[in-house]
Each structure stands twice: as structure tokens, then as C-alpha cells.
Design a protein around this motif. Structure first.
Motif, PDB file in Angstrom:
ATOM      1  N   LEU A 139       0.362  -1.284   0.004  1.00  0.00           N
ATOM      2  CA  LEU A 139       0.186   0.051   0.139  1.00  0.00           C
ATOM      3  C   LEU A 139       0.963   1.151   0.416  1.00  0.00           C
ATOM      4  N   ILE A 140       2.054   1.240   0.790  1.00  0.00           N
ATOM      5  CA  ILE A 140       3.133   2.050   0.729  1.00  0.00           C
ATOM      6  C   ILE A 140       3.433   3.169  -0.727  1.00  0.00           C
ATOM      7  N   ALA A 141       3.533   1.743  -1.357  1.00  0.00           N
ATOM      8  CA  ALA A 141       4.146   2.118  -3.134  1.00  0.00           C
ATOM      9  C   ALA A 141       3.264   2.231  -3.653  1.00  0.00           C
ATOM     10  N   LEU A 142       1.957   1.515  -3.374  1.00  0.00           N
ATOM     11  CA  LEU A 142       0.751   2.112  -4.538  1.00  0.00           C
ATOM     12  C   LEU A 142      -0.020   3.085  -4.248  1.00  0.00           C
ATOM     13  N   PHE A 143       0.483   4.007  -3.285  1.00  0.00           N
ATOM     14  CA  PHE A 143       0.028   5.484  -2.726  1.00  0.00           C
ATOM     15  C   PHE A 143       0.271   6.646  -3.218  1.00  0.00           C
ATOM     16  N   ARG A 144       2.241   5.805  -3.064  1.00  0.00           N
ATOM     17  CA  ARG A 144       2.877   7.205  -3.706  1.00  0.00           C
ATOM     18  C   ARG A 144       3.175   6.939  -5.435  1.00  0.00           C
ATOM     19  N   ASP A 145       2.665   5.892  -5.772  1.00  0.00           N
ATOM     20  CA  ASP A 145       3.078   5.979  -7.284  1.00  0.00           C
ATOM     21  C   ASP A 145       1.870   6.651  -7.927  1.00  0.00           C
ATOM     22  N   VAL A 146       0.396   6.477  -7.260  1.00  0.00           N
ATOM     23  CA  VAL A 146      -0.241   7.057  -7.500  1.00  0.00           C
ATOM     24  C   VAL A 146      -0.673   8.811  -7.384  1.00  0.00           C
ATOM     25  N   VAL A 147       0.246   9.449  -5.826  1.00  0.00           N
ATOM     26  CA  VAL A 147      -0.084  10.661  -5.709  1.00  0.00           C
ATOM     27  C   VAL A 147       1.454  11.422  -6.334  1.00  0.00           C
ATOM     28  N   THR A 148       2.265  10.581  -7.185  1.00  0.00           N
ATOM     29  CA  THR A 148       3.136  11.111  -7.659  1.00  0.00           C
ATOM     30  C   THR A 148       3.152  11.049  -9.617  1.00  0.00           C
ATOM     31  N   ASP A 149       2.297  10.698  -9.205  1.00  0.00           N
ATOM     32  CA  ASP A 149       2.407  10.187 -11.417  1.00  0.00           C
ATOM     33  C   ASP A 149       1.478  11.848 -11.158  1.00  0.00           C
ATOM     34  N   ALA A 150       2.103  11.820 -13.053  1.00  0.00           N
ATOM     35  CA  ALA A 150       2.257  13.379 -13.871  1.00  0.00           C
ATOM     36  C   ALA A 150       0.595  13.086 -13.895  1.00  0.00           C
ATOM     37  N   ASN A 151       0.112  12.372 -14.149  1.00  0.00           N
ATOM     38  CA  ASN A 151      -1.301  12.650 -15.253  1.00  0.00           C
ATOM     39  C   ASN A 151      -2.298  12.469 -14.133  1.00  0.00           C
ATOM     40  N   VAL A 152      -2.187  12.235 -12.815  1.00  0.00           N
ATOM     41  CA  VAL A 152      -2.600  12.122 -11.952  1.00  0.00           C
ATOM     42  C   VAL A 152      -2.620  13.628 -10.844  1.00  0.00           C
ATOM     43  N   ILE A 153      -1.572  13.977 -11.224  1.00  0.00           N
ATOM     44  CA  ILE A 153      -0.976  15.533 -10.343  1.00  0.00           C
ATOM     45  C   ILE A 153      -1.768  16.568 -11.349  1.00  0.00           C
ATOM     46  N   THR A 154      -1.315  16.343 -12.694  1.00  0.00           N
ATOM     47  CA  THR A 154      -2.386  17.521 -14.055  1.00  0.00           C
ATOM     48  C   THR A 154      -4.147  16.980 -13.540  1.00  0.00           C
ATOM     49  N   THR A 155      -4.327  16.070 -13.769  1.00  0.00           N
ATOM     50  CA  THR A 155      -5.939  15.358 -13.367  1.00  0.00           C
ATOM     51  C   THR A 155      -6.758  16.498 -11.743  1.00  0.00           C
ATOM     52  N   MET A 156      -5.925  16.273 -10.940  1.00  0.00           N
ATOM     53  CA  MET A 156      -6.826  16.760 -10.137  1.00  0.00           C
ATOM     54  C   MET A 156      -5.851  18.045 -10.362  1.00  0.00           C
ATOM     55  N   GLY A 157      -5.086  18.787 -10.361  1.00  0.00           N
ATOM     56  CA  GLY A 157      -5.383  19.684 -10.270  1.00  0.00           C
ATOM     57  C   GLY A 157      -6.044  21.075 -11.329  1.00  0.00           C
ATOM     58  N   GLU A 158      -6.542  20.247 -12.382  1.00  0.00           N
ATOM     59  CA  GLU A 158      -7.423  20.823 -13.307  1.00  0.00           C
ATOM     60  C   GLU A 158      -9.052  20.914 -12.560  1.00  0.00           C
ATOM     61  N   ALA A 159      -8.858  19.963 -11.449  1.00  0.00           N
ATOM     62  CA  ALA A 159     -10.039  20.175 -10.765  1.00  0.00           C
ATOM     63  C   ALA A 159     -10.004  20.708  -9.155  1.00  0.00           C
ATOM     64  N   GLY A 160      -8.654  21.511  -9.489  1.00  0.00           N
ATOM     65  CA  GLY A 160      -8.741  22.580  -8.187  1.00  0.00           C
ATOM     66  C   GLY A 160      -7.962  21.617  -7.158  1.00  0.00           C
ATOM     67  N   ILE A 161      -7.670  20.703  -7.291  1.00  0.00           N
ATOM     68  CA  ILE A 161      -6.734  20.173  -6.074  1.00  0.00           C
ATOM     69  C   ILE A 161      -5.414  19.796  -6.385  1.00  0.00           C
ATOM     70  N   LYS A 162      -4.866  20.576  -5.181  1.00  0.00           N
ATOM     71  CA  LYS A 162      -2.744  19.848  -5.742  1.00  0.00           C
ATOM     72  C   LYS A 162      -2.696  18.763  -4.308  1.00  0.00           C
ATOM     73  N   LEU A 163      -1.917  17.898  -5.300  1.00  0.00           N
ATOM     74  CA  LEU A 163      -1.696  16.575  -4.140  1.00  0.00           C
ATOM     75  C   LEU A 163      -0.058  17.287  -4.392  1.00  0.00           C
ATOM     76  N   GLU A 164       0.331  16.586  -2.574  1.00  0.00           N
ATOM     77  CA  GLU A 164       1.931  16.689  -2.271  1.00  0.00           C
ATOM     78  C   GLU A 164       2.165  15.239  -1.763  1.00  0.00           C
ATOM     79  N   TYR A 165       3.135  14.670  -1.896  1.00  0.00           N
ATOM     80  CA  TYR A 165       3.487  13.149  -1.273  1.00  0.00           C
ATOM     81  C   TYR A 165       4.540  13.422  -0.283  1.00  0.00           C
ATOM     82  N   MET A 166       3.724  12.442   0.985  1.00  0.00           N
ATOM     83  CA  MET A 166       5.032  12.770   2.090  1.00  0.00           C
ATOM     84  C   MET A 166       4.934  11.247   2.857  1.00  0.00           C
ATOM     85  N   ALA A 167       6.259  10.546   2.481  1.00  0.00           N
ATOM     86  CA  ALA A 167       6.719   9.500   2.897  1.00  0.00           C
ATOM     87  C   ALA A 167       5.905   9.037   4.374  1.00  0.00           C
ATOM     88  N   PRO A 168       5.526   7.346   4.428  1.00  0.00           N
ATOM     89  CA  PRO A 168       4.751   7.512   5.686  1.00  0.00           C
ATOM     90  C   PRO A 168       6.187   7.858   7.040  1.00  0.00           C
TER      91      PRO A 168
END
Length: 338
Positions: free
Chosen positions: A282-311
Motif C-alpha cells: 500500500l505504501i508503494a501503491l499510494f506513492r505511485d498514484v500521488v506522484t503520477d504526473a497524469n494524476v497530478i495534472t488531472t486533479m490539479g485541473e479540478a483544483g486539488i493540489k497533491l503533495e506526497y509525504m513518505a510514511p
């Protein structure tokens, strides 16, 4: 407090080892190989009411997790007790159970400190899996209230024209923030009114049930977009924030103490002593999702800024918040009145 733990019961060395192994697997393209644990159903507990900023953000994030997990994701809102009720459900899960919770320290830290020994969960026992963003607390009013600045709200309370201030919990982070506004930021409201999360609180502000109230940045942004809310003050950040460039910060107006309690981070946690293979997956899964450039762009367009923090960063932030806030004078004053 034991410096060898990240969140009480979770060894710092084990968490660091889990992160390192997840990174190593990801670098070889094997992070989700056939050796990964089988997850038939991931249960996600949102300890806040539906419709608030955190609820919306988590649900959108899980839509990006879903195709990578190839299993059912069940999302439940379990509001109450300053987010501690829902987190207590995560705390009761088995170590090998695929259940996660999300929460926003230091808000949840304040909720636990305010409840003391009666708290239904010690959030330090939960297993940190990562962080996915930051937010700010915002003081907002109705777009139709006629109040346009923080100074005008101060005057409304001073003259007795207004009495109430809304918030999102009772004896938790929102009420403590309200107390700090009264003691450290010259906001002389007479009575604090608790609502069940930002969704309910924003609705009360929009219909002028209270002249102003505290809510998350994301929830107020939604209210601004719908034309129902006007932000008056951003708490927890020194500089003005995107989306509210015309709204001053508490620090800017001369109230820097608000930064200690009003800048929550968004974190993902699992049951205490989570089974290592499941934890690392789950650590690897969530890290890969939150740092994925496409996910960052898509959620950013919805006004949501992602920022990954390690456990380990999440765990240290939670422990650090306990250390900083447990002796906060305003918290002690709040507890003395309960």
C-alpha cells in the motif's frame, strides 16, 4: 515519547525498511507483481461527513487508485468525535485487513488531546502509509452577509450586531482554533456553534445561520465557486494562497500563532502493526498514484493540489504535533471549561 516509534507501536526502522523495499521494487517494475498480497476489497474510512473538502478529495484520489488495485474499493463516511470515531474503526481492524483511514493532523491531534483518556483511539498507534496533500483553515462568511473583511467581522462582534461563530467540531481542532481567534486574534464572538464537518458548516454559513465560520480551504473554494461563500481570513499560512489571492492571512494581520493549529496535512493510515507485506504494497501503491504526473495534472485541473509525504514524514509530523500542542495554553483553557 519514544523516539524509536513513528506512531506509537510502529517501529521507525520497520517503516523506513518498508519504504525502502517498496522503492526498490518500484524501480525494477515489480512493485505490483504476482508476489504482492491479494487485496479483494480495500475499505476506505473517511472520518468526516460527506460533501466536505476532504471527502471530495479522497473520493477523487481513490478513482485513480482503483485501476491500479484491480479490486473493489468501498468508501464509508464515519463522522464524529473530531474524526476519532472513524479512526477508531481502523484501529480495531486486523493487521492483515485491507482497511485504511484518512485524517488531517494536527486537527486530529487536537481532537485527541481535547478528549484525553476518553478518546476512542490513540492515532499514534495507526500505521502511517503516506501523505497526499496539505490544506488550510479558512474563516468564511456568506457571500450575501454584507461582511467583506475580517475587520468588519471584528466590529460586528464588538458592537453586538453578531454573536455566533461556526465550526466543524466540538472540543476539537475547530473549536480550539476558534478559541485562538478569540484570545490571540481579537475576534470577540460570544458563542461557538459546532457543526458536523465542513459540508454542514458551510451550509449554515451560506444560509446566514451564523455570520462566519471555520472550514477547510477546499470546502471554501467550492463555496466560492458556487457563489455562496466569501473567505475573510486564511489561517495556518504566512503567504496568501492560490485560489484566494485577495484574502489576507492571519500572520499578515499580525496573528502568527494561528499557524500552529490551522495548517493540516492529509494522511493515509492503516491498522496498528499492519502486516509488513500489505503495508509495503500500500505504501508503494499510494506513492505511485500521488506522484503520477497524469494524476497530478488531472486533479490539479479540478483544483486539488497533491503533495506526497513518505510514511516516516507523516509519523514525525503527528508525533511533532503532539509535542507542540499538548501544552498549548488555549487548549488547557478549553479543557478547563469542559
Amino acid at each position: 515519547m519514544n523516539n524509536g516509534t513513528v506512531c506509537g507501536g510502529v517501529n521507525r526502522r520497520l517503516v523506513l525498511t518498508g519504504v525502502a523495499s517498496a522503492l526498490a521494487l518500484a524501480s525494477t517494475g515489480q512493485a505490483f507483481s504476482q508476489s504482492a498480497p491479494t487485496i479483494r476489497r480495500l475499505e476506505v474510512i473517511i472520518p468526516l461527513s460527506a460533501g466536505g473538502g476532504s471527502d471530495i478529495m479522497v473520493r477523487q484520489l481513490m478513482e485513480h487508485v482503483r485501476p491500479r488495485l484491480s479490486s473493489q474499493i468501498a468508501i464509508s463516511n464515519v463522522p464524529g468525535d473530531g474524526s476519532l470515531l472513524g479512526l477508531s474503526r481502523v484501529a480495531r481492524a486486523r493487521p492483515d485487513e485491507a482497511m485504511i483511514g484518512v485524517h488531517n493532523p494536527p486537527n486530529t491531534v487536537l481532537s485527541q488531546l481535547a478528549r484525553g483518556t476518553s478518546a476512542p483511539v490513540d492515532i499514534r498507534t495507526l500505521t502511517p502509509l503516506g501523505g497526499f496533500g496539505r490544506t488550510f483553515t479558512v474563516l468564511a462568511t456568506s457571500a450575501k452577509s454584507g461582511i467583506e473583511t475580517y475587520q468588519q467581522l471584528q466590529e460586528a462582534y464588538e458592537t453586538g450586531a453578531q454573536r455566533l461563530l461556526g465550526g466543524t467540531d466540538r472540543a476539537g481542532s475547530s473549536e480550539l482554533t476558534a478559541e485562538l481567534l478569540r484570545s490571540d486574534a481579537e475576534l470577540g464572538f460570544a458563542e461557538y456553534v459546532a457543526y458536523d464537518g465542513s459540508g454542514a458548516g458551510n451550509a449554515a454559513i451560506a444560509r446566514n445561520e451564523v455570520p462566519a465560520g471555520l472550514a477547510s480551504y477546499d470546502a471554501v473554494i467550492d463555496g466560492m465557486a458556487s457563489g455562496t461563500l466569501r473567505p475573510l481570513l486564511v489561517l495556518g499560512n504566512v503567504e496568501r494562497v492560490a485560489g484566494m489571492p485577495d484574502t489576507p492571512t492571519a500572520a499578515e494581520l499580525g496573528y502568527p500563532s494561528m499557524a500552529e493549529v490551522a495548517a493540516p496535512i492529509r494522511v493515509i493510515v492503516g491498522p496498528p502493526n499492519m502486516e509488513p507485506a500489505l503495508r509495503d504494497h500500500l505504501i508503494a501503491l499510494f506513492r505511485d498514484v500521488v506522484t503520477d504526473a497524469n494524476v497530478i495534472t488531472t486533479m490539479g485541473e479540478a483544483g486539488i493540489k497533491l503533495e506526497y509525504m513518505a510514511p516516516e514524514v507523516v509519523g514525525e509530523a503527528i508525533n511533532g504535533a503532539f509535542s507542540k500542542l499538548e501544552t498549548l495554553p488555549a487548549l488547557q483553557q478549553l479543557l478547563e471549561r469542559k
